[in-house]
Design a protein around this motif. Structure first.
Motif, PDB file in Angstrom:
ATOM      1  N   GLY A 606       0.823  -1.211   0.000  1.00  0.00           N
ATOM      2  CA  GLY A 606       0.000   0.000   0.000  1.00  0.00           C
ATOM      3  C   GLY A 606       0.853   1.254   0.000  1.00  0.00           C
ATOM      4  O   GLY A 606       1.842   1.351  -0.734  1.00  0.00           O
ATOM      5  N   GLU A 607       0.481   2.199   0.861  1.00  0.00           N
ATOM      6  CA  GLU A 607       1.188   3.483   0.874  1.00  0.00           C
ATOM      7  C   GLU A 607       2.573   3.370   1.508  1.00  0.00           C
ATOM      8  O   GLU A 607       3.383   4.280   1.389  1.00  0.00           O
ATOM      9  CB  GLU A 607       0.353   4.526   1.624  1.00  0.00           C
ATOM     10  CG  GLU A 607       0.457   4.516   3.155  1.00  0.00           C
ATOM     11  CD  GLU A 607       0.011   3.223   3.808  1.00  0.00           C
ATOM     12  OE1 GLU A 607      -0.941   2.617   3.289  1.00  0.00           O
ATOM     13  OE2 GLU A 607       0.620   2.804   4.806  1.00  0.00           O
ATOM     14  N   ALA A 608       2.838   2.221   2.174  1.00  0.00           N
ATOM     15  CA  ALA A 608       4.043   2.112   3.001  1.00  0.00           C
ATOM     16  C   ALA A 608       5.297   1.907   2.166  1.00  0.00           C
ATOM     17  O   ALA A 608       5.796   0.784   2.040  1.00  0.00           O
ATOM     18  CB  ALA A 608       3.875   0.982   4.012  1.00  0.00           C
ATOM     19  N   ARG A 609       5.771   2.925   1.548  1.00  0.00           N
ATOM     20  CA  ARG A 609       7.036   2.863   0.822  1.00  0.00           C
ATOM     21  C   ARG A 609       7.658   4.253   0.818  1.00  0.00           C
ATOM     22  O   ARG A 609       6.989   5.226   1.124  1.00  0.00           O
ATOM     23  CB  ARG A 609       6.828   2.352  -0.603  1.00  0.00           C
ATOM     24  CG  ARG A 609       5.806   3.146  -1.373  1.00  0.00           C
ATOM     25  CD  ARG A 609       5.719   2.663  -2.796  1.00  0.00           C
ATOM     26  NE  ARG A 609       7.049   2.662  -3.392  1.00  0.00           N
ATOM     27  CZ  ARG A 609       7.285   2.594  -4.688  1.00  0.00           C
ATOM     28  NH1 ARG A 609       6.284   2.508  -5.527  1.00  0.00           N
ATOM     29  NH2 ARG A 609       8.500   2.613  -5.154  1.00  0.00           N
ATOM     30  N   GLY A 610       8.937   4.308   0.474  1.00  0.00           N
ATOM     31  CA  GLY A 610       9.621   5.603   0.439  1.00  0.00           C
ATOM     32  C   GLY A 610       9.590   6.262   1.804  1.00  0.00           C
ATOM     33  O   GLY A 610       9.868   5.634   2.819  1.00  0.00           O
ATOM     34  N   GLU A 611       9.196   7.523   1.820  1.00  0.00           N
ATOM     35  CA  GLU A 611       9.245   8.309   3.065  1.00  0.00           C
ATOM     36  C   GLU A 611       8.324   7.757   4.152  1.00  0.00           C
ATOM     37  O   GLU A 611       8.539   8.016   5.328  1.00  0.00           O
ATOM     38  CB  GLU A 611       8.814   9.747   2.781  1.00  0.00           C
ATOM     39  CG  GLU A 611       9.847  10.536   2.041  1.00  0.00           C
ATOM     40  CD  GLU A 611       9.445  12.007   1.979  1.00  0.00           C
ATOM     41  OE1 GLU A 611      10.333  12.839   2.160  1.00  0.00           O
ATOM     42  OE2 GLU A 611       8.252  12.301   1.774  1.00  0.00           O
ATOM     43  N   VAL A 612       7.257   7.068   3.742  1.00  0.00           N
ATOM     44  CA  VAL A 612       6.315   6.573   4.757  1.00  0.00           C
ATOM     45  C   VAL A 612       6.351   5.048   4.854  1.00  0.00           C
ATOM     46  O   VAL A 612       5.379   4.421   5.240  1.00  0.00           O
ATOM     47  CB  VAL A 612       4.868   7.074   4.505  1.00  0.00           C
ATOM     48  CG1 VAL A 612       4.797   8.561   4.715  1.00  0.00           C
ATOM     49  CG2 VAL A 612       4.377   6.696   3.121  1.00  0.00           C
ATOM     50  N   PHE A 613       7.497   4.482   4.515  1.00  0.00           N
ATOM     51  CA  PHE A 613       7.655   3.028   4.662  1.00  0.00           C
ATOM     52  C   PHE A 613       7.411   2.635   6.110  1.00  0.00           C
ATOM     53  O   PHE A 613       6.731   1.664   6.395  1.00  0.00           O
ATOM     54  CB  PHE A 613       9.061   2.611   4.225  1.00  0.00           C
ATOM     55  CG  PHE A 613       9.354   1.152   4.482  1.00  0.00           C
ATOM     56  CD1 PHE A 613       8.625   0.166   3.858  1.00  0.00           C
ATOM     57  CD2 PHE A 613      10.366   0.779   5.349  1.00  0.00           C
ATOM     58  CE1 PHE A 613       8.892  -1.175   4.091  1.00  0.00           C
ATOM     59  CE2 PHE A 613      10.640  -0.560   5.586  1.00  0.00           C
ATOM     60  CZ  PHE A 613       9.900  -1.537   4.956  1.00  0.00           C
ATOM     61  N   GLN A 614       7.991   3.396   7.011  1.00  0.00           N
ATOM     62  CA  GLN A 614       7.786   3.184   8.441  1.00  0.00           C
ATOM     63  C   GLN A 614       7.691   4.541   9.107  1.00  0.00           C
ATOM     64  O   GLN A 614       8.302   5.499   8.663  1.00  0.00           O
ATOM     65  CB  GLN A 614       8.985   2.456   9.040  1.00  0.00           C
ATOM     66  CG  GLN A 614       8.906   0.959   8.942  1.00  0.00           C
ATOM     67  CD  GLN A 614       9.380   0.317  10.230  1.00  0.00           C
ATOM     68  OE1 GLN A 614      10.388   0.711  10.780  1.00  0.00           O
ATOM     69  NE2 GLN A 614       8.643  -0.654  10.699  1.00  0.00           N
ATOM     70  N   PRO A 615       6.933   4.617  10.195  1.00  0.00           N
ATOM     71  CA  PRO A 615       6.918   5.883  10.928  1.00  0.00           C
ATOM     72  C   PRO A 615       8.295   6.154  11.538  1.00  0.00           C
ATOM     73  O   PRO A 615       8.944   5.235  12.029  1.00  0.00           O
ATOM     74  CB  PRO A 615       5.895   5.652  12.041  1.00  0.00           C
ATOM     75  CG  PRO A 615       5.286   4.333  11.810  1.00  0.00           C
ATOM     76  CD  PRO A 615       6.121   3.580  10.842  1.00  0.00           C
ATOM     77  N   VAL A 616       8.730   7.377  11.452  1.00  0.00           N
ATOM     78  CA  VAL A 616       9.945   7.799  12.149  1.00  0.00           C
ATOM     79  C   VAL A 616       9.505   8.811  13.192  1.00  0.00           C
ATOM     80  O   VAL A 616       8.860   9.799  12.876  1.00  0.00           O
ATOM     81  CB  VAL A 616      10.952   8.434  11.167  1.00  0.00           C
ATOM     82  CG1 VAL A 616      12.108   9.059  11.935  1.00  0.00           C
ATOM     83  CG2 VAL A 616      11.453   7.402  10.178  1.00  0.00           C
ATOM     84  N   ARG A 617       9.825   8.527  14.453  1.00  0.00           N
ATOM     85  CA  ARG A 617       9.440   9.460  15.514  1.00  0.00           C
ATOM     86  C   ARG A 617      10.554  10.479  15.721  1.00  0.00           C
ATOM     87  O   ARG A 617      11.723  10.129  15.765  1.00  0.00           O
ATOM     88  CB  ARG A 617       9.154   8.691  16.818  1.00  0.00           C
ATOM     89  CG  ARG A 617       7.988   7.732  16.684  1.00  0.00           C
ATOM     90  CD  ARG A 617       7.765   6.939  17.959  1.00  0.00           C
ATOM     91  NE  ARG A 617       7.192   7.779  19.014  1.00  0.00           N
ATOM     92  CZ  ARG A 617       6.928   7.332  20.242  1.00  0.00           C
ATOM     93  NH1 ARG A 617       7.216   6.066  20.563  1.00  0.00           N
ATOM     94  NH2 ARG A 617       6.399   8.121  21.141  1.00  0.00           N
ATOM     95  N   LYS A 618      10.140  11.732  15.820  1.00  0.00           N
ATOM     96  CA  LYS A 618      11.109  12.827  15.907  1.00  0.00           C
ATOM     97  C   LYS A 618      10.829  13.664  17.145  1.00  0.00           C
ATOM     98  O   LYS A 618       9.675  14.003  17.409  1.00  0.00           O
ATOM     99  CB  LYS A 618      10.999  13.714  14.666  1.00  0.00           C
ATOM    100  CG  LYS A 618      11.319  12.972  13.366  1.00  0.00           C
ATOM    101  CD  LYS A 618      11.090  13.857  12.155  1.00  0.00           C
ATOM    102  CE  LYS A 618      11.518  13.124  10.881  1.00  0.00           C
ATOM    103  NZ  LYS A 618      11.294  13.953   9.679  1.00  0.00           N
ATOM    104  N   THR A 619      11.872  14.024  17.866  1.00  0.00           N
ATOM    105  CA  THR A 619      11.705  14.919  19.017  1.00  0.00           C
ATOM    106  C   THR A 619      11.667  16.359  18.502  1.00  0.00           C
ATOM    107  O   THR A 619      11.997  16.626  17.338  1.00  0.00           O
ATOM    108  CB  THR A 619      12.867  14.780  20.014  1.00  0.00           C
ATOM    109  OG1 THR A 619      13.998  15.477  19.468  1.00  0.00           O
ATOM    110  CG2 THR A 619      13.235  13.328  20.275  1.00  0.00           C
TER     111      THR A 619
END
Lengths: 1010, 188
Positions: A606-619
């Motif tokens: 589905g949408e999970a590729r490139g920049e949104v392959f996985q969530p990246v948590r940022k402070t």
């Protein structure tokens, strides 16, 4: 030759010509063609070579069941192998290439395998490649991998140019299949008011009824389809979706629809495929039926085709696969093909009807058109290599002798029709054997069951068994009504549409043609075209003792190709049943598993590729760190700076610089990722006493305490500093990875075991940016901020002693300051609201310049804590370590009756004196021990391996000490101070280290307590 | 005082819907017996909104109450007023066993608006977004692709989405992918 006819072709638009290439040759077709119909129109009869013997193969079907005509489609970033030509809509500029041959389709070296076929019998791999064992890895496997294999994988350097997406949808009734049965079922279900979703895998509605003829309510199927479609489109509660295949049916009415949004329009903005994730109360399976091939010698020669497919090509696309056609059948339906061909001007030489009695009304019609009908006759053998040349004709009830030959260029075969039971079967629907039609059909008494114990799939039309149009329409109408009712709606009491078709004589099961074909013929009678499995292979498997159809499948590879045996399964198991002298239902079918036909990996992702392959948590400080040299390290889904690397520095240099500077001047750490859980209520103290090994209820407001948390099995699962905010409220710090996990752990105990305790928990991890201000000059920089902006918090050693916290203002920030230290230095961890986190960080960086401030990353954090002998969850612990192993007995309350893990820690193995215990390790030569290395002791174990007596848990180069330091778990470690232990490395070297106290730096703790 | 900033500082994207980060929104997690008088008084007093039913949100402007679980509400108030509202709520709660805590900065909020809003949401959350099944005031605590998310529909058919602040960038990019040109499903 195969060619375009002057007339016919209900799906093509002859005014719109389309150009495409096949193996580099430019060809022409029309809009509405499939790749298969267009190739046939260009006399491209041969479309690929088979998997095992590299035999020439042409298209045999016209839809999703096609086993042969697989091509590589597109090129570069849009290349995809193994695409069925029959389900590929033609578009201008399409590029296709055939597969499984070298150097080219016409001349293929691998075809020599066909002459070796008697040496490549069923189970060949198992028999041949079993000895000698070492040959498998280095000789057999590489050769087999190279010679086997269908299409090429896409270029690994390229990235798929397209996007994909999921779509969640709920419906009362899902109807899979948009033929006349699906349309009728959808219509009656929708008339009840139920929400109906109708999906159809092709681009067209009506299925094969418009090709097969007859009437529905006095209308031609085409007219009825148009009318019904218009009715459905006018209903608000109906969603229609073409090009969307029912891929699978799962528990709880979950189904997957695979929409090929843009396969026919590559490059158009939007997703290429869309995966529909459907929740349905009821599912109607109106997936139709698939025709079975006949098993005669040479049934795989290009030009031999399913009878239904051949008339599809004539009626739908105006293409005839041959000029001189022989029809072989065991049923009346194939006569329709002969009639349609004849009416289109094609020579139909013979209808070979395996039944002695021959056909009924359709046979009469065929004879009336001047077609010769030969009852009781069969094809002994089809001759020809790359296309059909001659047909040998014999009696069906013989061994294949006394032949007559005719010259022909195409054969239409029909062995009867099998319902597509996949959607019924995916989730456990059972089948019954229908002797009259010689097929398995859904057993209405044993449907797949939902959570309520009732069936949630209804089969409709020919997917349920009926093949004649009148029965199909009545069945579909009943199925639609039943589904609506089961979904909680009252279907209108309407009359089922009247289907009318010519009466047909009974079919007769023909599993081998001729019935007693001699072995030379059986060795050329294909069951599974894609995997090259012949009648003789299945018979051999039976002789060798394979009785289970599932075992035979795997031994012979019958039905294991990308078509999953859509054409071959029934024929194969009938041959097996015969060879075993068993009834067909006794042998049974193999398991039907989703997806119905292969779906793209892109659609699954589905949408999970490139920049949104996985969530990246940022402070809140992420962007600043990114702009200031952060070398990122993943910590769960968080990204944390491993080190802040300056231009010209290596990461290692940066770490050494940060380590020294923090001890000598001032370091800043973004500690925002640490978990922060608020625990509040009258029973909060009691609750924390159970969760932590030490006593938390005695903590005074304003103070902090380090605590350990264990699972009920006694193993250490988390640690952190607890601050008591007020009488009822605690703030528990967890590790970065522990925030969600420990929150869940707390909720679980509160909800399942101590549901009557008055405690609420909230996860406020992300509410705060938390910054560790560390080093001898930590107080100075904070006091400078206060002086500059009038902050009122007194940060002196007297006002805010070690292991206490205060709320107040630091500079212009509302802050909570904790005097806690994970580095052994003077240290404040300061929490400010996340919305001001970056501003606070920048204020510290700015004010800290005169004190030599440097941000530091996780590696420096690790080194500083290791220098102090502080443990790290995940390094010193691995789920098998208890606090007692780590010398943390001081943090285990002796006064408490209970805490989670207490009883477990008293078990004999946990209390064993031989457990590995934490010590410091100093290499003899000052080098750095390899991480995870094992310490070896005397002797060997039962497997002849050296006995192990411990392992390295943390190991670093300490720039402050100028040498490698490490911690490890060693058997009897604390009793063996000063001893040297050996650690063989994977680099071949053996490292020697002395057992020492784990605290390497400032043993008295003077530096943090100033 | 230093100026507070939201995670993406109002980033926006126009595709088949408009996606906007909404800036800072005051949020208070309130846990307690939702049927008890002090809890209801604290919640309604802070927002001027009625207590919401199960899976419902009563929101007007920056004030509102969202149903999170049988013992949890999300209390929306203007960001600048969180401190005062929290103090007032704590007073109203009195001795009732409860927890009220500021989580404003732990979150990010987005607005998804336009004719295709339902479809964009349905690409990311396993929820029935069909008209009739999900309408204004309906609220779900669910997921958006791989992260937790909560959302409700406003009177004009647009959606408000709440996620954790750390994944604001991920959620914004998700919404951009789901709203890419040419991706309308054409169902709702």
């Amino acid at each position: 030759m195969s060619t375009r006819l002057a007339k016919q072709g209900r799906l093509i638009d002859r005014s719109k010509q389309v150009t495409f290439t096949f193996n580099g040759t430019t060809m022409r077709g029309f809009e509405g063609d499939t790749l298969a119909s267009a190739l046939l129109a260009n006399d491209q009869m041969m479309m690929g070579r088979s998997f095992k013997y590299h035999r020439p193969r042409g298209v045999v079907a016209s839809g999703a069941e096609e086993p042969n005509a697989l091509v590589g489609l597109g090129e570069g970033a849009r290349f995809e192998p193994n695409q069925r030509a029959t389900t590929t809509e033609l578009f201008d500029g399409l590029k296709a290439a055939s597969q499984n041959h070298w150097p080219n389709l016409d001349f293929d070296i691998g075809a020599v395998n066909t002459y070796l076929s008697r040496f490549l019998p069923a189970g060949f791999y198992y028999k041949m490649f079993i000895h000698p064992a070492p040959f498998w890895k280095h000789v057999y496997e590489p050769i087999i991998r190279r010679s086997a294999g269908l299409g090429k994988a896409p270029d690994r350097e390229l990235v798929d140019a397209d996007t994909y997406e999921h779509f969640h949808v709920h419906t009362d009734v899902l109807v899979i299949g948009g033929g006349v049965a699906g349309l009728q079922a959808a219509k009656v279900a929708a008339s009840s008011g139920a929400r109906v979703l109708l999906i159809e895998q092709t681009a067209h509605w009506g299925g094969r009824a418009p090709v097969d003829g007859g009437t529905i309510d006095g209308l031609s199927p085409d007219e009825w389809v148009s009318r019904t479609l218009a009715e459905l489109e006018a209903m608000d509660n109906v969603t229609l979706r073409a090009r969307t295949m029912g891929a699978g049916v799962y528990d709880h009415g979950y189904a997957l629809g695979y929409e090929r949004v843009a396969d026919h329009t590559p490059g158009v903005p939007g997703p290429r495929h869309r995966l529909w994730r459907i929740r349905a109360k009821q599912i109607v399976s109106a997936t139709g039926a698939i025709e079975r091939p006949l098993s005669f010698a040479g049934n795989d020669v290009p030009g031999v085709m399913l009878a239904g497919a051949m008339r599809d090509y004539v009626v739908n696309w105006g293409v005839t696969p041959g000029q001189r056609v022989v029809v072989a059948t065991n049923n009346d339906d194939a006569y329709r093909t002969a009639i349609i061909l004849k009416q289109a001007g094609v020579d139909v030489l013979r209808i070979l009807d395996a039944r002695k009695e021959g056909g009924g009304a359709l046979a009469d019609e065929a004879r009336g058109l001047g077609i010769r009908v030969d009852p009781g006759k069969a094809i002994a053998k089809v001759k020809g290599g790359k296309r059909v040349k001659k047909i040998s004709i014999c009696n069906q009830d013989g061994v294949g002798g006394a032949r007559e030959e005719v010259e022909a260029d195409a054969v239409a075969m029909s062995g009867g029709w099998s319902p597509v039971v996949h959607m019924w079967s995916h989730c456990g629907g059972k089948l019954i054997w229908d002797r009259a039609n010689a097929h398995f059909r859904p057993d209405p008494d044993r449907p797949p069951l939902g959570a309520d114990g009732k069936g949630f799939v209804v089969a409709a039309g020919s997917a349920n068994g009926p093949l004649a149009l009148d029965q199909v329409m009545a069945d579909a109408d009943a199925a639609g009504k039943a589904a609506a009712k089961a979904a909680g709606f009252a279907a209108k009491r309407t009359k089922a549409p009247e289907g009318a078709a010519m009466a047909e004589n009974a079919m007769e099961a023909v599993w081998l043609m001729p019935a007693n074909a001699e072995v030379q013929l059986r060795m050329k009678s294909w069951l599974d075209f894609q995997n090259d499995v012949k009648v003789s292979d299945v018979q051999l498997a039976a002789r060798e003792g394979y009785e289970s159809v599932e075992h035979t499948k795997r031994y012979t590879t019958l039905g294991m190709a990308t078509d999953q045996g859509k054409l071959s399964n029934i024929n194969g198991l009938a041959i097996l049943a015969d060879a075993l002298n068993a009834d067909i239902p006794q042998v049974g079918t193999t398991t039907f598993r989703p997806p119905y036909t292969p779906i793209s990996m892109g659609a699954i992702g589905g949408e999970a590729r490139g920049e949104v392959f996985q969530p990246v948590r940022k402070t809140p400080i992420y962007d600043w760190s990114n702009a200031n040299g952060a070398d990122w390290e993943p910590v769960g889904q968080w990204r944390r700076p491993f080190a802040y690397v300056r231009p010209g520095e290596s990461v290692h240099d940066a770490v050494n610089r940060e380590v020294k500077n923090t001890r000598e001047n001032l370091g800043l750490l973004d500690a925002s990722t640490l978990g922060k859980l608020i625990v509040k209520g009258p029973d909060a103290g009691k609750f924390l006493d159970m969760l932590y090994t030490n006593m938390m209820s005695t903590l005074k407001p304003g103070k902090c305490r380090y605590g350990l948390m264990c699972s009920e099995n006694g193993f250490l699962i988390d640690d952190g500093v607890v601050a008591r905010i007020d009488e009822d409220t605690f703030l528990c710090h967890t590790t970065t990875g522990g925030a969600e996990r420990i929150h869940g752990h707390m909720e679980e105990w509160l909800q399942t075991e101590w549901w009557d305790w008055k405690v609420y928990v909230a996860n406020v991890t992300e509410q705060y940016a938390q910054i560790a201000v560390v080093g001898p000059k930590a107080r100075k920089v904070l006091e400078k901020l206060n002086a500059k902006a009038g902050g009122g918090m007194d940060l002196s050693a007297e006002a805010l002693p070690f292991m206490e916290w205060r709320d107040g203002r630091i500079g212009e920030f509302d802050a909570r300051a904790y005097r806690i230290s994970f580095s052994g230095e003077l240290s404040y961890e300061i929490a400010v609201p996340a919305s001001q986190g970056l501003a606070f960080w920048e204020a510290l960086v700015d004010a800290g310049k005169e004190f030599g401030v440097m941000p530091y990353g996780t590696e420096t954090l690790h080194i500083l804590r290791a220098e102090k002998g502080f443990i790290m969850i995940g390094d010193e612990t691995d789920g098998t370590v208890i606090p007692q192993d780590l010398g943390l007995g001081w943090a285990i309350s002796k006064k408490k009756d209970d805490y989670l893990g207490k009883r477990a820690q008293e078990r004999s193995h946990m209390a064993d004196r031989d457990r590995w215990k934490l010590v410091g390790l100093e290499t003899v030569d000052g080098s750095v021990l390899p991480d995870g290395a094992y310490a070896v002791g005397e002797g060997v174990n039962a497997n002849g391996q050296r006995n192990m007596i411990g392992r390295v848990t943390s190991t670093y180069y300490s720039a402050n000490l100028g040498r490698g330091i490490a911690m490890g778990l060693i058997q009897h470690g604390p009793d063996r101070m000063g001893e040297i232990v050996e650690f063989p490395g994977t680099d071949g070297k053996t490292y020697k280290a002395k057992i020492v106290d784990p605290v390497f730096y400032d043993k008295e703790g003077a530096k943090q307590n100033v | 005082m230093s100026k507070p900033v939201s995670a993406l500082m109002g980033a926006a994207y126009d595709g088949i819907v408009r996606v906007e980060e909404c800036g800072l929104q005051g949020m208070i997690t309130l846990r307690g017996d939702l049927a008890s008088k002090p809890v209801a008084a604290a919640a309604t007093g802070a927002t001027g909104q009625d207590m919401p039913g199960q899976r419902r949100a009563n929101v007007a402007g920056q004030s509102g109450l969202c149903w999170m679980s049988p013992d949890e509400l999300l209390v929306l108030v203007p960001h600048a007023e969180v401190g005062d509202k929290l103090a007032a709520m704590t007073k109203a709660l009195g001795n009732a066993h409860s927890l009220a805590v500021d989580v404003s900065d732990a979150r990010a909020m987005f607005r998804v608006s336009g004719a295709n809003a339902r479809e964009v949401m349905a690409k990311l959350a396993p929820v029935d977004f069909a008209p009739g099944a999900f309408g204004p005031g309906d609220f779900r605590r669910s997921r958006l692709a791989q992260v937790a998310g909560a959302f409700w529909m406003e009177e004009d058919g647009s959606f408000r989405i709440i996620c954790f602040r750390s994944v604001a960038d991920y959620v914004f990019k998700l919404l951009k992918v789901a709203a890419q040109p040419g991706s309308a499903v054409g169902v709702f």
